[in-house]
Design a protein around this motif. Structure first.
Motif, PDB file in Angstrom:
ATOM      1  N   THR A  65       0.834  -1.204   0.000  1.00  0.00           N
ATOM      2  CA  THR A  65       0.000   0.000   0.000  1.00  0.00           C
ATOM      3  C   THR A  65       0.868   1.252   0.000  1.00  0.00           C
ATOM      4  OG1 THR A  65      -1.567  -1.205   1.342  1.00  0.00           O
ATOM      5  CG2 THR A  65      -1.888   1.165   1.234  1.00  0.00           C
ATOM      6  N   SER A  66       1.897   1.246   0.841  1.00  0.00           N
ATOM      7  CA  SER A  66       2.705   2.471   0.958  1.00  0.00           C
ATOM      8  C   SER A  66       3.671   2.601  -0.216  1.00  0.00           C
ATOM      9  CB  SER A  66       3.494   2.458   2.267  1.00  0.00           C
ATOM     10  OG  SER A  66       4.533   1.523   2.176  1.00  0.00           O
ATOM     11  N   GLY A  67       4.127   1.486  -0.740  1.00  0.00           N
ATOM     12  CA  GLY A  67       5.064   1.513  -1.867  1.00  0.00           C
ATOM     13  C   GLY A  67       6.419   2.126  -1.514  1.00  0.00           C
ATOM     14  N   GLU A  68       6.729   2.268  -0.211  1.00  0.00           N
ATOM     15  CA  GLU A  68       7.976   2.960   0.145  1.00  0.00           C
ATOM     16  C   GLU A  68       9.233   2.169  -0.237  1.00  0.00           C
ATOM     17  OE1 GLU A  68       8.269   4.841   3.950  1.00  0.00           O
ATOM     18  OE2 GLU A  68       6.219   5.576   3.871  1.00  0.00           O
ATOM     19  N   ALA A  69       9.116   0.824  -0.234  1.00  0.00           N
ATOM     20  CA  ALA A  69      10.293   0.027  -0.608  1.00  0.00           C
ATOM     21  C   ALA A  69      10.684   0.274  -2.060  1.00  0.00           C
ATOM     22  CB  ALA A  69      10.031  -1.459  -0.367  1.00  0.00           C
ATOM     23  N   LEU A  70       9.695   0.684  -2.884  1.00  0.00           N
ATOM     24  CA  LEU A  70       9.987   0.962  -4.297  1.00  0.00           C
ATOM     25  C   LEU A  70      10.991   2.100  -4.440  1.00  0.00           C
ATOM     26  CD1 LEU A  70       6.430   0.812  -5.923  1.00  0.00           C
ATOM     27  CD2 LEU A  70       8.350  -0.739  -6.342  1.00  0.00           C
ATOM     28  N   GLU A  71      10.951   3.034  -3.483  1.00  0.00           N
ATOM     29  CA  GLU A  71      11.885   4.175  -3.519  1.00  0.00           C
ATOM     30  C   GLU A  71      13.098   3.904  -2.635  1.00  0.00           C
ATOM     31  OE1 GLU A  71      11.588   6.499  -5.555  1.00  0.00           O
ATOM     32  OE2 GLU A  71       9.462   6.578  -6.077  1.00  0.00           O
ATOM     33  N   GLY A  72      13.199   2.675  -2.115  1.00  0.00           N
ATOM     34  CA  GLY A  72      14.319   2.345  -1.227  1.00  0.00           C
ATOM     35  C   GLY A  72      15.053   1.126  -1.721  1.00  0.00           C
ATOM     36  N   VAL A  73      14.891   0.013  -0.980  1.00  0.00           N
ATOM     37  CA  VAL A  73      15.697  -1.169  -1.291  1.00  0.00           C
ATOM     38  C   VAL A  73      15.461  -1.680  -2.709  1.00  0.00           C
ATOM     39  CG1 VAL A  73      14.017  -2.779  -0.246  1.00  0.00           C
ATOM     40  CG2 VAL A  73      16.400  -3.444  -0.440  1.00  0.00           C
ATOM     41  N   LEU A  74      14.233  -1.562  -3.220  1.00  0.00           N
ATOM     42  CA  LEU A  74      13.964  -2.113  -4.558  1.00  0.00           C
ATOM     43  C   LEU A  74      14.658  -1.280  -5.642  1.00  0.00           C
ATOM     44  CD1 LEU A  74      10.238  -3.199  -4.049  1.00  0.00           C
ATOM     45  CD2 LEU A  74      12.285  -4.634  -4.054  1.00  0.00           C
ATOM     46  N   LYS A  75      14.848  -0.006  -5.343  1.00  0.00           N
ATOM     47  CA  LYS A  75      15.575   0.856  -6.282  1.00  0.00           C
ATOM     48  C   LYS A  75      17.081   0.569  -6.210  1.00  0.00           C
ATOM     49  CE  LYS A  75      14.585   5.587  -7.648  1.00  0.00           C
ATOM     50  NZ  LYS A  75      14.160   6.886  -7.125  1.00  0.00           N
ATOM     51  N   LEU A  76      17.516   0.227  -4.997  1.00  0.00           N
ATOM     52  CA  LEU A  76      18.945  -0.069  -4.824  1.00  0.00           C
ATOM     53  C   LEU A  76      19.350  -1.289  -5.642  1.00  0.00           C
ATOM     54  CD1 LEU A  76      21.414   0.865  -2.933  1.00  0.00           C
ATOM     55  CD2 LEU A  76      20.873  -1.199  -1.648  1.00  0.00           C
ATOM     56  N   ILE A  77      18.445  -2.292  -5.709  1.00  0.00           N
ATOM     57  CA  ILE A  77      18.826  -3.526  -6.406  1.00  0.00           C
ATOM     58  C   ILE A  77      18.474  -3.498  -7.893  1.00  0.00           C
ATOM     59  CG2 ILE A  77      18.703  -4.964  -4.337  1.00  0.00           C
ATOM     60  CD1 ILE A  77      16.020  -5.957  -5.175  1.00  0.00           C
ATOM     61  N   ALA A  78      17.677  -2.496  -8.293  1.00  0.00           N
ATOM     62  CA  ALA A  78      17.300  -2.435  -9.709  1.00  0.00           C
ATOM     63  C   ALA A  78      18.442  -1.827 -10.516  1.00  0.00           C
ATOM     64  CB  ALA A  78      16.049  -1.571  -9.859  1.00  0.00           C
ATOM     65  N   PRO A  79      18.609  -2.254 -11.772  1.00  0.00           N
ATOM     66  CA  PRO A  79      19.612  -1.587 -12.603  1.00  0.00           C
ATOM     67  C   PRO A  79      19.193  -0.131 -12.803  1.00  0.00           C
ATOM     68  CG  PRO A  79      18.502  -3.376 -13.808  1.00  0.00           C
ATOM     69  CD  PRO A  79      17.848  -3.281 -12.466  1.00  0.00           C
ATOM     70  N   LEU A  80      20.160   0.755 -12.902  1.00  0.00           N
ATOM     71  CA  LEU A  80      19.822   2.171 -13.118  1.00  0.00           C
ATOM     72  C   LEU A  80      19.178   2.337 -14.489  1.00  0.00           C
ATOM     73  CD1 LEU A  80      22.931   4.167 -11.897  1.00  0.00           C
ATOM     74  CD2 LEU A  80      20.610   4.376 -11.033  1.00  0.00           C
ATOM     75  N   ALA A  81      18.087   3.108 -14.529  1.00  0.00           N
ATOM     76  CA  ALA A  81      17.476   3.389 -15.830  1.00  0.00           C
ATOM     77  C   ALA A  81      18.479   4.192 -16.654  1.00  0.00           C
ATOM     78  CB  ALA A  81      16.196   4.192 -15.613  1.00  0.00           C
ATOM     79  N   PRO A  82      18.607   3.903 -17.959  1.00  0.00           N
ATOM     80  CA  PRO A  82      19.577   4.664 -18.755  1.00  0.00           C
ATOM     81  C   PRO A  82      19.158   6.136 -18.836  1.00  0.00           C
ATOM     82  CG  PRO A  82      18.267   3.177 -20.136  1.00  0.00           C
ATOM     83  CD  PRO A  82      17.861   2.913 -18.728  1.00  0.00           C
ATOM     84  N   PRO A  83      20.116   7.068 -18.750  1.00  0.00           N
ATOM     85  CA  PRO A  83      19.743   8.486 -18.826  1.00  0.00           C
ATOM     86  C   PRO A  83      19.212   8.833 -20.214  1.00  0.00           C
ATOM     87  CG  PRO A  83      22.136   8.220 -18.779  1.00  0.00           C
ATOM     88  CD  PRO A  83      21.550   6.841 -18.651  1.00  0.00           C
ATOM     89  N   ALA A  84      18.357   9.838 -20.254  1.00  0.00           N
ATOM     90  CA  ALA A  84      17.853  10.304 -21.551  1.00  0.00           C
ATOM     91  C   ALA A  84      19.041  10.796 -22.386  1.00  0.00           C
ATOM     92  CB  ALA A  84      16.865  11.443 -21.318  1.00  0.00           C
ATOM     93  N   PRO A  85      18.960  10.691 -23.721  1.00  0.00           N
ATOM     94  CA  PRO A  85      20.115  11.046 -24.566  1.00  0.00           C
ATOM     95  C   PRO A  85      20.631  12.472 -24.315  1.00  0.00           C
ATOM     96  CG  PRO A  85      18.328  10.094 -25.873  1.00  0.00           C
ATOM     97  CD  PRO A  85      17.818  10.206 -24.491  1.00  0.00           C
TER      98      PRO A  85
END
Ligand code: SAM
Length: 316
Positions: free
Chosen positions: A57-77
């Protein structure tokens, strides 16, 4: 009764800072031959499901640990180069943090995929993982539901009297354990600060603890929010450490601006928790170097806007 439930916040950016720092300290402090007493004054439930109702419900892990383990999104050109540069390989302290998560999530250990990270450990399970046979862990939690969950979770470990769980006020009981039998202790004080008086209770409790047992390691998590008590807490802890002639370290992680914004309908949007810090009295001498490598990577991975930054100060 309190309304704060850590399950809503498990794995958020504050937990990433808090638990990475805690692991770095536990790793160092449990290497010595003399028994260590670990006292967790505000323990929470011990384990949290990242696919459970509260956390989803809170989705806070999405901005925390789940972001840490996700590959970085490629920057815009046309994007400017990221500052700080994104990490190639995670710092050792962050790798240790992920190893603790892997120990509880075998499928995540195999695949490294965020979808397989289902169980998130709170401070009691992190501390327990590092104990050796001679060490003791004392956990305090006041909320009746979280206390029950904590007691059940710890019982399943089958570790007997090495880990005790009590439904008592962590601020009040701390003094009864200091100094500890083998004169080595780490105290972790992690209140929810939902009551304004928590700030003053933290300072008073730490001042009393340092008086009773000056060589203990004391760790306080605090929110960085626009509130005078929150602003003053790290300063008060620093003054206390300096007056007592003890060394100290203050690490902070900011992921976004603390400014209120408005949406298109003119409604005020509160930013949620933008930043937090860990203040340590008598830190292990290795902690600063550990965090110096890990903090810029936390900023690169978890930062949400140009205000993302870290702080690392120490003294004594
Ligand atoms: N330390 C936990 C972790 O890292 O996983 C999270 C703890 S959470 C931020 C704070 C907890 O303290 C809550 O579960 C709350 O119910 C509990 N609490 C609040 N006041 C307390 C007190 N005076 N003594 C003990 N526990 C308390």
């Amino acid at each position: 009764m309190f309304s704060y439930r850590h399950a809503f916040h498990a794995g958020n950016h504050a937990d990433v800072l808090k638990h990475t720092t805690l692991i770095a300290m536990m790793k160092y402090l449990t290497q010595k031959d003399t028994a260590l007493t670990v006292i967790d004054t505000h323990a929470g439930a011990g384990l949290y499901r990242l696919d459970g109702d509260y956390t989803e419900t809170s989705g806070e892990a999405l901005e925390g640990v789940l972001k840490l383990i996700a590959p970085l999104a490629p920057p815009a050109p046309d994007a400017k180069p990221r500052k700080p540069a994104p990490p190639e390989v995670l710092a050792p302290a962050l790798q240790d943090y992920l190893n603790v998560l892997k120990a509880l999530n075998p499928q995540f250990a195999q695949t490294g995929e965020a979808a397989h990270l289902k169980i998130y450990p709170g401070s009691p399970f992190i501390e327990q993982q590092f104990l050796s046979g001679r060490d003791k862990l004392k956990l305090f939690e006041l909320h009746p539901t979280d206390f029950k969950s904590l007691a059940g979770n710890i019982e399943q470990l089958g570790v007997g009297r090495q880990v005790t769980v009590s439904r008592e006020d962590g601020f009040e009981v701390l003094k009864t354990f200091l100094p500890p039998p083998a004169r080595r202790a780490m105290v972790f004080c992690d209140p929810s600060y939902e009551i304004k008086s928590d700030y003053a209770r933290v300072s008073a409790c730490m001042a009393d603890a340092v008086k009773r047992f000056a060589t203990g390691t004391y760790v306080v998590w605090y929110p960085i929010i626009p509130r005078p008590e929150a602003h003053d807490l790290p300063r008060k802890l620093k003054t206390l450490a300096v007056k007592a002639g003890r060394s100290w370290l203050n690490a902070s992680l900011t992921v976004k601006s603390s400014k209120l914004t408005t949406d298109t309908a003119g409604e005020v949007i509160r930013p949620g928790l933008p930043a937090s810090g860990m203040f340590v009295i008598n830190p292990p001498h290795t902690l600063k170097a550990d965090l110096q490598l890990a903090l810029p990577q936390m900023v690169a991975k978890l930062g949400q806007d140009r205000h993302a930054s870290f702080g690392l100060e120490h003294g004594g």
